[in-house]
Every structure is written in C-alpha cells, then in structure tokens.
Design an enzyme around this catalytic site. Structure first.
Site, PDB file in Angstrom:
ATOM      1  CD  GLN A  88      -2.686   1.393   2.468  1.00 50.83           C
ATOM      2  OE1 GLN A  88      -2.809   0.444   3.239  1.00 50.83           O
ATOM      3  NE2 GLN A  88      -3.289   2.553   2.658  1.00 50.83           N
ATOM      4  CB  CYS A  94      -6.031  -0.011   4.141  1.00 48.61           C
ATOM      5  SG  CYS A  94      -7.207   0.942   5.129  1.00 48.61           S
ATOM      6  CG  HIS A 167      -4.458  -0.597   8.344  1.00 51.20           C
ATOM      7  ND1 HIS A 167      -4.233   0.008   7.122  1.00 51.20           N
ATOM      8  CD2 HIS A 167      -3.743  -1.746   8.313  1.00 51.20           C
ATOM      9  CE1 HIS A 167      -3.422  -0.740   6.397  1.00 51.20           C
ATOM     10  NE2 HIS A 167      -3.119  -1.821   7.101  1.00 51.20           N
ATOM     11  CG  ASP A 182      -1.066  -4.498   7.266  1.00 52.77           C
ATOM     12  OD1 ASP A 182      -1.129  -3.533   6.483  1.00 52.77           O
ATOM     13  OD2 ASP A 182      -0.990  -4.361   8.502  1.00 52.77           O
TER      14      ASP A 182
END
Length: 229
Positions: A88, A94, A167, A182
C-alpha cells in the site's frame, strides 16, 4: 506510504464493499457479509464457504509495537509463492487493497469478468508487491470505483486529506496456509496451517489474538467474503 496520493476512506460496510466488487467485475455469487462475533455459533450463521476475512482496527502504539515483535518472530517462516500480495502506497486505500487481496487469492473459485479488477490482476500477476503498488497508483479505473463506492456509505465519507487511524487487513487461505495480508507490511504474515474447511475458525482465532492486543479498544469491525446467501 505516498503522501501525494490519498483516496477517500472506504467504510467497513457490506453494501459499500459489494458495490465496489460488483462495479469492478466480481461475480454476484460472492458477497461481503458482516461478522457479528467470533464464537463458533455466530460464525456458523455466515453463508458458506467463507473465502476471506477482513478486519478493520485502530492503528495505535499498542498495535505498532505488537506488529514489530510479530515481524521479528515470523521473519524466518516461509510464505507460499502463490500468495498475491500488494503493497500500500496510496493513503486510505487499505479497504480496497484488502478486497483485492481477498479476491486475488481466490481466483480459482471467484469469477471476475472483464473490467477494471481483471485488467489490474492480469497486468500485475507476475510483478513484485512494490511494482503492483505503482500500478495501483496509476489505475484510474480502480481509483474511480473506490471513490464512487466510498461516497455511497451510510455515514458521510471523510475527506481524502483527513487523517484516518483505522486500517483494514485481509486473512486468506492459500496452499494450506493461513496468511494475514497488510499492505503496510513488507510481505504476507503466515499464521500456520489451515484448510478450506477450517479457514473461518482459524481466521477468527487470529482476529481474537489481534483484538486482545488492546482489549479496551472498541473500534473493531469484521466482515467476510462468502458465498451469496
């Protein structure tokens, strides 16, 4: 993370997320559903099968410290080369990245018709996570679909410049392994073995562990990508 490109944050709302998935070509046979609790009885109420679990949580000092220790503890563990992972670099992206992770790691079961997402996945399937991030930065189709969906939530969407400390991460099964994806991290985080049959329970265990990092925190939201009801 790039400060010069920020999207409007995506709400953790199945209607918003399903609007995005449909708009980018994901088959309506698969839907995002709320997860109302992590005990077996509540998990059993979800349509089956569940292909991914998405957790929205607050980024605070407790989590940052936990993730630093996690990185050190898991750095020697192996990750399947077939896991699709995207870094990201776009602020507030996200939610969309978690949805991309959920779909991209289940293409053997999810039909994605010609459109923005299929084009992106076809173009990035052989690229590195960092190269995929660069492609996402330049992808007008996906960013437009994200913006349109983000502005259709139940609550007024924050501005793209507002600092949001919530997030999204995704949990998926790939090649018999359970992975936490992630985009802020350098690579997928392995969480041991799982099967398609036990994935939901195993993912719930990881979510419980994460939520225990800050047990007084109440800003957790869970959704799952499952078969349509």
């Amino acid at each position: 993370m790039s400060d010069n490109q920020r999207w409007i944050p995506l709400e953790s709302n199945p209607e918003v997320m399903n609007k995005f998935l449909t708009s980018v070509g994901v088959s309506s046979k698969w839907r995002i559903n709320d997860v109302y609790g992590l005990d077996s009885e509540l998990l059993a109420t979800l349509p089956s099968p569940a292909l991914a679990v998405l957790l929205l949580f607050p980024l605070n000092d407790k989590f940052e410290s936990y993730f630093q220790k996690q990185e050190e503890a898991k750095k020697s563990e192996t990750v399947s080369p077939n896991v699709y992972f995207l870094k990201q670099t776009v602020g507030n992206a996200c939610g969309t990245i978690a949805l991309i992770h959920a779909v991209a790691n289940n293409l053997d079961r999810i039909d994605v018709s010609t459109g923005h997402l299929k084009n992106f996945l076809d173009a990035t399937k052989d690229l590195s996570p960092d190269e995929r991030a660069v492609k996402l930065e330049a992808d007008v189709g996906l960013s437009s679909a994200h913006e349109e969906s983000a502005q259709g939530g139940q609550t007024e969407a924050p501005s793209r410049d507002e600092k949001v400390n919530l997030h999204f991460i995704a949990l998926v099964e790939k090649d018999g392994g359970l992975y936490e994806l992630d985009g802020r991290k350098p690579h997928p985080v392995p969480h041991g073995n799982t099967t398609r049959e036990t994935f939901l329970e195993d993912a719930a265990k990881v979510c419980r562990e994460l939520m225990a990092v800050d047990p007084e925190e109440v800003h957790f939201t869970l959704v799952a990508l499952t078969a349509a009801e």
